[in-house]
Design a protein around this motif. Structure first.
Motif, PDB file in Angstrom:
ATOM      1  N   ARG A  73       0.840  -1.206   0.000  1.00  0.00           N
ATOM      2  CA  ARG A  73       0.000   0.000   0.000  1.00  0.00           C
ATOM      3  C   ARG A  73       0.876   1.257   0.000  1.00  0.00           C
ATOM      4  O   ARG A  73       0.614   2.214  -0.720  1.00  0.00           O
ATOM      5  CB  ARG A  73      -0.922  -0.023   1.212  1.00  0.00           C
ATOM      6  N   HIS A  74       1.933   1.229   0.804  1.00  0.00           N
ATOM      7  CA  HIS A  74       2.869   2.363   0.818  1.00  0.00           C
ATOM      8  C   HIS A  74       3.568   2.511  -0.527  1.00  0.00           C
ATOM      9  O   HIS A  74       3.667   3.614  -1.066  1.00  0.00           O
ATOM     10  CB  HIS A  74       3.913   2.186   1.926  1.00  0.00           C
ATOM     11  N   ALA A  75       4.062   1.379  -1.050  1.00  0.00           N
ATOM     12  CA  ALA A  75       4.811   1.427  -2.308  1.00  0.00           C
ATOM     13  C   ALA A  75       3.915   1.910  -3.448  1.00  0.00           C
ATOM     14  O   ALA A  75       4.317   2.760  -4.247  1.00  0.00           O
ATOM     15  CB  ALA A  75       5.384   0.046  -2.637  1.00  0.00           C
ATOM     16  N   ALA A  76       2.688   1.405  -3.500  1.00  0.00           N
ATOM     17  CA  ALA A  76       1.767   1.785  -4.580  1.00  0.00           C
ATOM     18  C   ALA A  76       1.393   3.261  -4.452  1.00  0.00           C
ATOM     19  O   ALA A  76       1.312   3.981  -5.450  1.00  0.00           O
ATOM     20  CB  ALA A  76       0.517   0.909  -4.556  1.00  0.00           C
ATOM     21  N   THR A  77       1.195   3.735  -3.226  1.00  0.00           N
ATOM     22  CA  THR A  77       0.868   5.153  -3.017  1.00  0.00           C
ATOM     23  C   THR A  77       2.017   6.028  -3.508  1.00  0.00           C
ATOM     24  O   THR A  77       1.817   7.004  -4.227  1.00  0.00           O
ATOM     25  CB  THR A  77       0.618   5.445  -1.521  1.00  0.00           C
ATOM     26  N   ASN A  78       3.216   5.644  -3.141  1.00  0.00           N
ATOM     27  CA  ASN A  78       4.412   6.397  -3.527  1.00  0.00           C
ATOM     28  C   ASN A  78       4.558   6.487  -5.047  1.00  0.00           C
ATOM     29  O   ASN A  78       4.802   7.548  -5.608  1.00  0.00           O
ATOM     30  CB  ASN A  78       5.644   5.726  -2.906  1.00  0.00           C
ATOM     31  N   VAL A  79       4.357   5.338  -5.713  1.00  0.00           N
ATOM     32  CA  VAL A  79       4.545   5.299  -7.157  1.00  0.00           C
ATOM     33  C   VAL A  79       3.437   6.044  -7.903  1.00  0.00           C
ATOM     34  O   VAL A  79       3.683   6.707  -8.898  1.00  0.00           O
ATOM     35  CB  VAL A  79       4.636   3.831  -7.639  1.00  0.00           C
ATOM     36  N   ARG A  80       2.221   5.960  -7.377  1.00  0.00           N
ATOM     37  CA  ARG A  80       1.094   6.548  -8.118  1.00  0.00           C
ATOM     38  C   ARG A  80       0.879   8.033  -7.874  1.00  0.00           C
ATOM     39  O   ARG A  80       0.274   8.713  -8.687  1.00  0.00           O
ATOM     40  CB  ARG A  80      -0.196   5.805  -7.774  1.00  0.00           C
ATOM     41  N   ASN A  81       1.326   8.543  -6.741  1.00  0.00           N
ATOM     42  CA  ASN A  81       1.168   9.972  -6.446  1.00  0.00           C
ATOM     43  C   ASN A  81       2.536  10.619  -6.330  1.00  0.00           C
ATOM     44  O   ASN A  81       3.031  10.854  -5.231  1.00  0.00           O
ATOM     45  CB  ASN A  81       0.399  10.172  -5.132  1.00  0.00           C
ATOM     46  N   PRO A  82       3.144  10.912  -7.468  1.00  0.00           N
ATOM     47  CA  PRO A  82       4.526  11.392  -7.466  1.00  0.00           C
ATOM     48  C   PRO A  82       4.738  12.648  -6.613  1.00  0.00           C
ATOM     49  O   PRO A  82       5.805  12.835  -6.058  1.00  0.00           O
ATOM     50  CB  PRO A  82       4.800  11.685  -8.938  1.00  0.00           C
ATOM     51  N   GLY A  83       3.714  13.494  -6.490  1.00  0.00           N
ATOM     52  CA  GLY A  83       3.914  14.734  -5.747  1.00  0.00           C
ATOM     53  C   GLY A  83       3.739  14.587  -4.240  1.00  0.00           C
ATOM     54  O   GLY A  83       3.969  15.516  -3.486  1.00  0.00           O
TER      55      GLY A  83
END
Ligand code: ADP
Ligand code: MG
Ligand code: MG
Length: 257
Positions: A102-112
């Motif tokens: 969940r952390h990794a996907a959040t990081n990758v999908r919301n670059p800002g």
């Protein structure tokens, strides 16, 4: 198409030169096999692309569509769409695979996004995770386990493939564990990578298992020797090396061997 372009890359570890001028271009949609004897520098190339701090780039460039990757730290590289499954993945005791994803996907999908800001909503994430695990024929209980903590070789591979499915990177480097996988596990991994990768990922597969390439037929096969790519061919080159080994390569490239 987008491409990952590596030019004349030189990399040292602890002051010792390991890569001596690597050139490689991977376009999205292509599968590349990277082969070569143990110690030739395959994992070093992967680590350098990912920005591992122990691997010092002393020359050359890595770019995605003209954007300098060497300027980015490891998490910026992940956000730029580069993913690596490590040959020896780290265990993260106390962190469940689902939370990690969940952390990794959040990081990758919301670059800002800044550290501490909202994660992908739990319900949305759970739904997607369940869906992906179903497609990969994985038991959802598996996501409750701690990351790589006591995982078997096959389980590590499945965790990697689940990461790949959830993160959907532009470019994936798969540095395979050479042991610990039975024939069925390799077959399942191979099939899953083909399903996830499809037409849109650029994939670099480092493997000693010809089975893994069966369903991921390489468009290009590169052979590394002495920190350089000394030959590039098609799938027939991979087949030759699986059958005959590296004697011919060494004989044809005495400087690197
Ligand atoms: P391959 O993946 O092709 O087997 P590696 O890239 O792992 O090869 O290793 C290439 C060379 O770099 C080897 O001589 C290895 O010992 C050295 N090397 C790679 N990573 C490290 C490291 N973290 N510390 C010290 N030496 C390293
Ligand atoms: Mg090796
Ligand atoms: Mg290696």
């Amino acid at each position: 198409t987008e491409s990952l372009v590596i030019k004349d890359l030189h990399v040292s570890v602890e002051g010792k030169p390991i890569l001596n001028g690597v050139n490689l271009t991977i376009n999205r949609g292509e599968t590349h096999a990277l082969m070569g004897p143990n110690g030739s520098g395959k994992s070093t190339l992967g680590n350098a692309i990912m920005g591992h701090p122990s691997y010092e780039v002393t020359g050359g460039s890595i770019e995605i569509n003209g954007e300098d990757v060497l300027d980015m730290d490891a998490s910026e590289r992940a956000r730029a769409g580069i993913f690596m499954a490590f040959q020896r993945p780290m265990a993260i005791p106390g962190v469940k695979l689902a939370d990690f994803l969940r952390h990794a996907a959040t990081n990758v999908r919301n670059p800002g996004r800044k550290e501490g800001e909202d994660l992908i909503p739990m319900r949305e994430f759970r739904k997607e995770l369940k869906e992906k695990m179903g497609q990969l024929r994985m038991d959802t209980e598996f996501a409750r386990r701690y990351v790589n903590d006591g995982f078997s070789g096959g389980e590590m591979k499945r965790a990697e493939i689940l990461q790949l499915a959830m993160l959907r990177p532009k470019f994936a480097i798969l540095d395979e564990t050479d042991s610990g996988l039975d024939v069925d596990a390799v077959k399942l991994a191979s099939q899953s990578i083909a399903e996830i990768g499809g037409a849109e990922m650029g994939i670099l597969i480092i493997t000693h298992h010809d089975k893994l390439l069966e369903q991921n037929t390489p468009n290009f096969t590169h052979v590394m020797l002495g920190g350089r790519i000394v030959e590039t061919g098609g799938e027939e080159l991979a087949r030759e090396l699986y059958t005959d080994g590296y004697d011919r390569i060494r004989a044809d490239h005495p400087v690197e061997a």
